[in-house]
Design a protein around this motif. Sequence first.
Motif, PDB file in Angstrom:
ATOM      1  N   SER A  54       0.818  -1.218   0.000  1.00 43.02           N
ATOM      2  CA  SER A  54       0.000   0.000   0.000  1.00 43.02           C
ATOM      3  C   SER A  54       0.849   1.264   0.000  1.00 43.02           C
ATOM      4  CB  SER A  54      -0.929   0.001   1.214  1.00 43.02           C
ATOM      5  OG  SER A  54      -0.180  -0.097   2.401  1.00 43.02           O
ATOM      6  N   SER A  55       2.160   1.081  -0.219  1.00 42.98           N
ATOM      7  CA  SER A  55       3.117   2.187  -0.348  1.00 42.98           C
ATOM      8  C   SER A  55       3.442   2.891   0.954  1.00 42.98           C
ATOM      9  CB  SER A  55       2.648   3.211  -1.400  1.00 42.98           C
ATOM     10  OG  SER A  55       2.559   2.601  -2.665  1.00 42.98           O
ATOM     11  N   ASN A  56       3.163   2.248   2.082  1.00 41.26           N
ATOM     12  CA  ASN A  56       3.647   2.781   3.351  1.00 41.26           C
ATOM     13  C   ASN A  56       5.150   2.546   3.434  1.00 41.26           C
ATOM     14  OD1 ASN A  56       1.133   3.650   4.359  1.00 41.26           O
ATOM     15  ND2 ASN A  56       0.631   1.558   4.954  1.00 41.26           N
ATOM     16  N   THR A  57       5.866   3.537   3.881  1.00 38.43           N
ATOM     17  CA  THR A  57       7.325   3.438   3.933  1.00 38.43           C
ATOM     18  C   THR A  57       7.838   3.526   5.366  1.00 38.43           C
ATOM     19  OG1 THR A  57       7.540   5.822   3.571  1.00 38.43           O
ATOM     20  CG2 THR A  57       7.623   4.397   1.632  1.00 38.43           C
ATOM     21  N   TYR A  58       8.948   2.853   5.602  1.00 40.44           N
ATOM     22  CA  TYR A  58       9.629   2.886   6.889  1.00 40.44           C
ATOM     23  C   TYR A  58      11.121   3.060   6.627  1.00 40.44           C
ATOM     24  CZ  TYR A  58       5.366   0.926   8.922  1.00 40.44           C
ATOM     25  OH  TYR A  58       4.070   0.722   9.322  1.00 40.44           O
ATOM     26  N   TYR A  59      11.769   3.779   7.531  1.00 38.95           N
ATOM     27  CA  TYR A  59      13.202   4.019   7.396  1.00 38.95           C
ATOM     28  C   TYR A  59      13.876   3.840   8.746  1.00 38.95           C
ATOM     29  CZ  TYR A  59      11.780   6.348   3.072  1.00 38.95           C
ATOM     30  OH  TYR A  59      11.245   6.632   1.846  1.00 38.95           O
ATOM     31  N   THR A  60      15.110   3.366   8.706  1.00 46.01           N
ATOM     32  CA  THR A  60      15.891   3.396   9.912  1.00 46.01           C
ATOM     33  C   THR A  60      16.241   4.850  10.214  1.00 46.01           C
ATOM     34  OG1 THR A  60      17.770   2.366  11.039  1.00 46.01           O
ATOM     35  CG2 THR A  60      18.154   3.159   8.800  1.00 46.01           C
ATOM     36  N   ASP A  61      16.413   5.160  11.486  1.00 47.27           N
ATOM     37  CA  ASP A  61      16.573   6.554  11.889  1.00 47.27           C
ATOM     38  C   ASP A  61      17.744   7.248  11.193  1.00 47.27           C
ATOM     39  OD1 ASP A  61      15.527   6.145  15.380  1.00 47.27           O
ATOM     40  OD2 ASP A  61      14.376   6.432  13.527  1.00 47.27           O
ATOM     41  N   SER A  62      18.818   6.520  10.960  1.00 43.27           N
ATOM     42  CA  SER A  62      20.034   7.147  10.435  1.00 43.27           C
ATOM     43  C   SER A  62      19.893   7.638   8.992  1.00 43.27           C
ATOM     44  CB  SER A  62      21.217   6.190  10.539  1.00 43.27           C
ATOM     45  OG  SER A  62      20.976   5.031   9.775  1.00 43.27           O
ATOM     46  N   LYS A  64      16.660   8.679   7.692  1.00 42.11           N
ATOM     47  CA  LYS A  64      15.449   9.483   7.541  1.00 42.11           C
ATOM     48  C   LYS A  64      15.790  10.898   7.075  1.00 42.11           C
ATOM     49  CE  LYS A  64      12.488   7.110  10.889  1.00 42.11           C
ATOM     50  NZ  LYS A  64      11.814   7.181  12.211  1.00 42.11           N
ATOM     51  N   GLY A  65      15.042  11.364   6.088  1.00 43.48           N
ATOM     52  CA  GLY A  65      15.284  12.691   5.536  1.00 43.48           C
ATOM     53  C   GLY A  65      16.343  12.722   4.454  1.00 43.48           C
ATOM     54  N   ARG A  66      17.092  11.635   4.297  1.00 41.57           N
ATOM     55  CA  ARG A  66      18.136  11.584   3.258  1.00 41.57           C
ATOM     56  C   ARG A  66      17.843  10.539   2.194  1.00 41.57           C
ATOM     57  NH1 ARG A  66      23.127   9.989   4.487  1.00 41.57           N
ATOM     58  NH2 ARG A  66      22.495   8.637   6.209  1.00 41.57           N
ATOM     59  N   PHE A  67      17.249   9.419   2.596  1.00 35.77           N
ATOM     60  CA  PHE A  67      16.958   8.327   1.662  1.00 35.77           C
ATOM     61  C   PHE A  67      15.458   8.268   1.397  1.00 35.77           C
ATOM     62  CE2 PHE A  67      20.751   5.300   2.748  1.00 35.77           C
ATOM     63  CZ  PHE A  67      21.631   6.345   2.557  1.00 35.77           C
ATOM     64  N   THR A  68      15.117   7.868   0.178  1.00 31.09           N
ATOM     65  CA  THR A  68      13.715   7.687  -0.192  1.00 31.09           C
ATOM     66  C   THR A  68      13.560   6.368  -0.935  1.00 31.09           C
ATOM     67  OG1 THR A  68      13.394  10.085  -0.418  1.00 31.09           O
ATOM     68  CG2 THR A  68      11.745   8.651  -1.414  1.00 31.09           C
ATOM     69  N   ILE A  69      12.624   5.548  -0.471  1.00 33.15           N
ATOM     70  CA  ILE A  69      12.336   4.274  -1.143  1.00 33.15           C
ATOM     71  C   ILE A  69      11.071   4.443  -1.969  1.00 33.15           C
ATOM     72  CG2 ILE A  69      11.010   3.338   0.800  1.00 33.15           C
ATOM     73  CD1 ILE A  69      12.217   0.572   0.089  1.00 33.15           C
ATOM     74  N   ALA A  70      11.062   3.812  -3.127  1.00 31.83           N
ATOM     75  CA  ALA A  70       9.894   3.867  -4.007  1.00 31.83           C
ATOM     76  C   ALA A  70       9.862   2.606  -4.858  1.00 31.83           C
ATOM     77  CB  ALA A  70       9.946   5.111  -4.887  1.00 31.83           C
ATOM     78  N   ASN A  71       8.702   2.301  -5.406  1.00 30.22           N
ATOM     79  CA  ASN A  71       8.628   1.205  -6.360  1.00 30.22           C
ATOM     80  C   ASN A  71       7.761   1.617  -7.542  1.00 30.22           C
ATOM     81  OD1 ASN A  71       6.103   1.053  -5.212  1.00 30.22           O
ATOM     82  ND2 ASN A  71       6.434  -0.932  -4.241  1.00 30.22           N
ATOM     83  N   ASN A  72       7.747   0.778  -8.548  1.00 28.78           N
ATOM     84  CA  ASN A  72       6.962   1.104  -9.727  1.00 28.78           C
ATOM     85  C   ASN A  72       5.560   0.509  -9.593  1.00 28.78           C
ATOM     86  OD1 ASN A  72       7.632  -1.559 -10.034  1.00 28.78           O
ATOM     87  ND2 ASN A  72       8.131  -1.410 -12.215  1.00 28.78           N
ATOM     88  N   ASN A  73       4.685   0.875 -10.487  1.00 27.00           N
ATOM     89  CA  ASN A  73       3.295   0.439 -10.392  1.00 27.00           C
ATOM     90  C   ASN A  73       3.163  -1.077 -10.475  1.00 27.00           C
ATOM     91  OD1 ASN A  73       2.330   3.033 -10.077  1.00 27.00           O
ATOM     92  ND2 ASN A  73       2.021   3.347 -12.274  1.00 27.00           N
TER      93      ASN A  73
END
Length: 122
Positions: A54-62, A64-73
Amino acid sequence: QVQLVESGGGLVQAGDSLRLSCAASGRTLTSYTMGWFRQAPGKEREFVASISPSSNTYYTDSVKGRFTIANNNAKNRVYLQMNSLKPEDTAVYYCAVAFLLSRLRGGSADYWGQGTQVTVSS
């Protein structure tokens, strides 16, 4: 069986950006959570980021704000945009897929890629 192939790693300087890609094949992954892990020399593999069906994203604290995860349709590719890279981001980055988000967050996966090296010089 699922095959995961990462690409996009390399040698960059601190402050630069890189975009990792992971191509998945072998089965439909629309119900799977996709994510990235990394392992630095002498350290254990650690969770970096994940994206749910459902495109919810989670990041490790280190990261956050620098990395972005995404996927295609089609949910057969996952990307990791890494900005403002730091020397401590140096590691082998692994693409991973799991049916349960809890498995990825817990450090496990149903399928793993072979890894791509990211080296950040100071």
